[in-house]
Design an enzyme around this catalytic site. Structure first.
Site, PDB file in Angstrom:
ATOM      1  N   LYS A   5      10.390  11.315   8.137  1.00 43.54           N
ATOM      2  CA  LYS A   5       9.422  12.225   8.743  1.00 43.54           C
ATOM      3  C   LYS A   5       9.256  11.851  10.302  1.00 43.54           C
ATOM      4  O   LYS A   5       8.936  12.917  10.799  1.00 43.54           O
ATOM      5  CB  LYS A   5       7.997  11.849   8.223  1.00 43.54           C
ATOM      6  CG  LYS A   5       7.679  12.532   6.650  1.00 43.54           C
ATOM      7  CD  LYS A   5       6.636  12.309   6.085  1.00 43.54           C
ATOM      8  CE  LYS A   5       6.142  12.948   5.148  1.00 43.54           C
ATOM      9  NZ  LYS A   5       4.895  12.896   4.598  1.00 43.54           N
TER      10      LYS A   5
ATOM     11  N   GLY B  75      -3.164   5.399   7.594  1.00 41.63           N
ATOM     12  CA  GLY B  75      -1.433   5.833   7.506  1.00 41.63           C
ATOM     13  C   GLY B  75      -1.168   7.287   7.677  1.00 41.63           C
ATOM     14  O   GLY B  75      -1.890   7.990   8.368  1.00 41.63           O
TER      15      GLY B  75
ATOM     16  N   GLY C  55      -6.534  15.406  -5.054  1.00 42.47           N
ATOM     17  CA  GLY C  55      -5.546  15.578  -3.966  1.00 42.47           C
ATOM     18  C   GLY C  55      -4.758  16.684  -4.457  1.00 42.47           C
ATOM     19  O   GLY C  55      -3.681  17.022  -3.618  1.00 42.47           O
TER      20      GLY C  55
HETATM   21  P1  NDP Z   1       0.813   4.997   4.415  1.00 40.18           P
HETATM   22  O1  NDP Z   1       1.621   3.736   3.657  1.00 40.18           O
HETATM   23  O2  NDP Z   1       1.251   5.576   5.760  1.00 40.18           O
HETATM   24  O3  NDP Z   1      -0.567   4.229   4.654  1.00 40.18           O
HETATM   25  C1  NDP Z   1      -1.565   3.817   3.353  1.00 40.18           C
HETATM   26  C2  NDP Z   1      -2.781   3.682   4.033  1.00 40.18           C
HETATM   27  O4  NDP Z   1      -3.635   3.216   2.817  1.00 40.18           O
HETATM   28  C3  NDP Z   1      -3.093   2.579   5.151  1.00 40.18           C
HETATM   29  O5  NDP Z   1      -4.019   2.969   5.882  1.00 40.18           O
HETATM   30  C4  NDP Z   1      -3.241   1.276   4.263  1.00 40.18           C
HETATM   31  O6  NDP Z   1      -4.028   0.299   4.962  1.00 40.18           O
HETATM   32  C5  NDP Z   1      -4.074   1.883   3.248  1.00 40.18           C
HETATM   33  N1  NDP Z   1      -4.324   0.905   1.874  1.00 40.18           N
HETATM   34  C6  NDP Z   1      -3.252   0.716   0.930  1.00 40.18           C
HETATM   35  N2  NDP Z   1      -3.620  -0.103   0.009  1.00 40.18           N
HETATM   36  C7  NDP Z   1      -4.879  -0.314   0.569  1.00 40.18           C
HETATM   37  C8  NDP Z   1      -5.670  -1.366  -0.154  1.00 40.18           C
HETATM   38  N3  NDP Z   1      -5.775  -1.871  -1.305  1.00 40.18           N
HETATM   39  N4  NDP Z   1      -7.130  -1.249   0.472  1.00 40.18           N
HETATM   40  C9  NDP Z   1      -7.177  -0.914   1.543  1.00 40.18           C
HETATM   41  N5  NDP Z   1      -6.360   0.241   1.900  1.00 40.18           N
HETATM   42  C10 NDP Z   1      -5.211   0.178   1.613  1.00 40.18           C
HETATM   43  O7  NDP Z   1       0.598   6.089   3.219  1.00 40.18           O
HETATM   44  P2  NDP Z   1       0.168   7.607   3.368  1.00 40.18           P
HETATM   45  O8  NDP Z   1      -0.736   7.891   4.510  1.00 40.18           O
HETATM   46  O9  NDP Z   1       1.804   8.373   3.635  1.00 40.18           O
HETATM   47  O10 NDP Z   1      -0.020   8.007   1.770  1.00 40.18           O
HETATM   48  C11 NDP Z   1      -1.294   7.701   1.321  1.00 40.18           C
HETATM   49  C12 NDP Z   1      -1.480   8.404   0.319  1.00 40.18           C
HETATM   50  O11 NDP Z   1      -1.698   9.895   0.477  1.00 40.18           O
HETATM   51  C13 NDP Z   1      -0.380   8.202  -1.022  1.00 40.18           C
HETATM   52  O12 NDP Z   1      -1.231   7.700  -2.022  1.00 40.18           O
HETATM   53  C14 NDP Z   1       0.011   9.418  -0.780  1.00 40.18           C
HETATM   54  O13 NDP Z   1       0.458   9.930  -2.496  1.00 40.18           O
HETATM   55  C15 NDP Z   1      -1.096  10.369  -0.704  1.00 40.18           C
HETATM   56  N6  NDP Z   1      -0.686  11.703   0.011  1.00 40.18           N
HETATM   57  C16 NDP Z   1      -0.881  12.906  -0.864  1.00 40.18           C
HETATM   58  C17 NDP Z   1      -0.598  14.178  -0.388  1.00 40.18           C
HETATM   59  C18 NDP Z   1      -1.146  15.410  -1.126  1.00 40.18           C
HETATM   60  O14 NDP Z   1      -0.383  16.646  -0.816  1.00 40.18           O
HETATM   61  N7  NDP Z   1      -2.139  15.261  -1.990  1.00 40.18           N
HETATM   62  C19 NDP Z   1       0.255  14.336   0.888  1.00 40.18           C
HETATM   63  C20 NDP Z   1       0.467  13.131   1.524  1.00 40.18           C
HETATM   64  C21 NDP Z   1       0.255  11.723   0.928  1.00 40.18           C
HETATM   65  P3  NDP Z   1      -3.226  -0.693   6.019  1.00 40.18           P
HETATM   66  O15 NDP Z   1      -3.048   0.108   7.387  1.00 40.18           O
HETATM   67  O16 NDP Z   1      -4.474  -1.727   6.183  1.00 40.18           O
HETATM   68  O17 NDP Z   1      -2.111  -1.134   5.158  1.00 40.18           O
END
Ligand code: NDP
Length: 285
Positions: free
Chosen positions: A71, A132, A248
Site C-alpha cells: 500500500k 494503524g 465492518g
Molecule cells: P494495523 O496493523 O496497521 O494497526 C492495528 C492497530 O490495532 C494498531 O493501532 C494497534 O495498536 C492496534 N491493536 C492491535 N491489537 C491490539 C490490542 N490487543 N490492544 C490494543 N490495540 C491493539 O492494522 P490496520 O489498521 O490495517 O487494520 C486494523 C483492522 O481494520 C483489521 O482488523 C482489518 O481487518 C480492519 N480493516 C477493515 C476494513 C473494512 O473494510 N472493514 C478495511 C481495512 C482494515 P499498536 O499501534 O499499539 O500496535
C-alpha cells in the site's frame, strides 16, 4: 501478444487470501452489470512490484487494488496520487486515466459512506481506537469532513502521537492523543466511537476493546471496522445498551463499491455486492 482481450481485467496485488471478500464482491458486481470483466487475485512479491505495475498497464488492466505489503511501496510507481490518499500515505486502489495510473484510498471513503447513512460527520465528537492503517484512513476522511474534536486512543504512544500530529498539521483537524494503558471511559461528550484496531478479528472473536460505556450517551454511535466476524463483542455490548451501531461490513462493501465506480465509471450495484458478502460471511450486511 494480442489486443483482442476476452476479458477486461482489474487485479489485486498482494496476498490474495486477505482480499478475497473484495474479489467476491467485484465479480458479483460485474456479473450483475453484465460486464465481461474479471477480478484476478495475483500474489506479487515486493521485489516484483515495479514490474507488476508496468505489466498491468501493458496488459490493459483497468486498475487494481493493492494490499499489505504494497500500500505504501506502490506510491512512487504511480503517475499521480489523489490528495486524500496522499494525506493518508497509502494507496489501496489504482485506477487508469488514459495511460496514467492514479492512486486512491477507498478505505476511509468507504467508512464515511456507511457513516453518512447514519449521521452527518460534520462537528461530530469522535473517539477512534487504534492508529494503524485503518485508523489513519478513517481519521483523515473524518478531519476532511469537518468532524472534531477527534481523540485517537492507541496502545503504542509513538504511533498515536505521530497520527495526531499529522492530522493537526496536514488535515486541519482538532485532534488529541490518549495513550491506552487502562480502561478508557467513553463520556457523554462523545458522539461516535470507532474501533479501528484489529481487536475482535477472527480467530480472536471473543476479544473486546478495553473501553467502558457506562458514562456514554444512549445515542452514542458505535462503529467497528472488523469485517470477520462483523458482530463483534463491542457491537454486541453497544446493542445491548440500545446504542446505534455500524459493523465492518458497510466499510468493506463501500470501499469496493467506490473502487468499482472508479474503474467502470458506473454506479455500483451495491445490493448485489452486499448480497455476495452476506452469502460469503453468512450474515446480514
Ligand atoms: P494495523 O496493523 O496497521 O494497526 C492495528 C492497530 O490495532 C494498531 O493501532 C494497534 O495498536 C492496534 N491493536 C492491535 N491489537 C491490539 C490490542 N490487543 N490492544 C490494543 N490495540 C491493539 O492494522 P490496520 O489498521 O490495517 O487494520 C486494523 C483492522 O481494520 C483489521 O482488523 C482489518 O481487518 C480492519 N480493516 C477493515 C476494513 C473494512 O473494510 N472493514 C478495511 C481495512 C482494515 P499498536 O499501534 O499499539 O500496535
Amino acid at each position: 501478444m494480442t489486443t483482442d482481450y476476452k476479458y477486461e481485467l482489474v487485479g489485486c496485488f498482494g496476498d490474495p487470501v486477505r482480499e478475497n471478500p473484495t474479489g467476491i464482491m467485484q465479480e458479483a458486481a460485474f456479473a450483475q452489470a453484465g460486464l465481461p470483466w474479471r477480478y484476478e487475485l495475483l500474489e506479487v512479491t515486493p521485489d516484483a512490484l515495479p514490474d507488476a505495475v508496468r505489466g498491468a498497464k501493458a496488459l490493459g488492466f483497468k486498475g487494481f487494488n493493492c494490499t499489505i505489503p504494497h500500500k505504501v511501496a506502490v506510491i512512487p510507481l504511480l503517475d499521480a496520487v489523489a490528495p486524500d490518499a496522499a494525506l493518508i500515505g497509502a494507496v489501496n486502489t489504482v485506477r487508469r486515466e488514459g495511460n496514467r495510473w492514479i492512486g486512491e484510498n477507498t478505505d476511509g471513503k468507504g467508512f464515511m459512506r456507511g457513516l453518512r447513512e447514519m449521521r452527518d460527520p460534520k462537528g461530530a465528537r469522535v473517539v477512534v481506537l487504534g492508529a494503524g492503517g485503518a485508523a489513519r484512513a478513517i481519521t483523515v476522511e473524518l478531519a476532511l469532513a469537518g468532524a472534531g474534536p477527534i481523540t485517537v486512543v492507541n496502545r503504542g504512544g509513538w504511533r498515536g502521537e505521530d497520527l495526531v500530529r499529522h492530522l493537526n498539521e496536514k488535515a486541519g483537524a482538532n485532534a488529541g492523543f490518549h495513550q491506552w494503558v487502562s480502561t478508557v471511559g467513553i463520556g457523554s461528550d462523545v458522539d461516535i466511537l470507532i474501533n479501528a484496531t484489529s481487536i475482535g478479528l477472527y480467530p480472536d472473536v471473543g476479544a473486546m476493546p478495553d473501553v467502558a460505556l457506562d458514562g456514554a450517551r444512549n445515542d452514542l454511535l458505535v462503529c467497528d471496522v472488523i469485517p470477520n466476524p462483523p458482530v463483534t463483542p463491542l457491537i454486541r455490548a453497544a446493542q445491548a445498551r440500545g446504542m446505534k451501531t455500524i459493523t465492518g461490513l458497510p466499510m468493506l462493501v463501500y470501499q469496493g463499491a467506490i473502487g468499482y465506480e472508479m474503474w467502470t465509471g458506473m454506479s455500483a450495484p451495491v445490493d448485489a455486492m452486499k448480497k455476495a458478502l452476506e452469502t460469503a460471511f453468512g450474515v446480514s450486511a
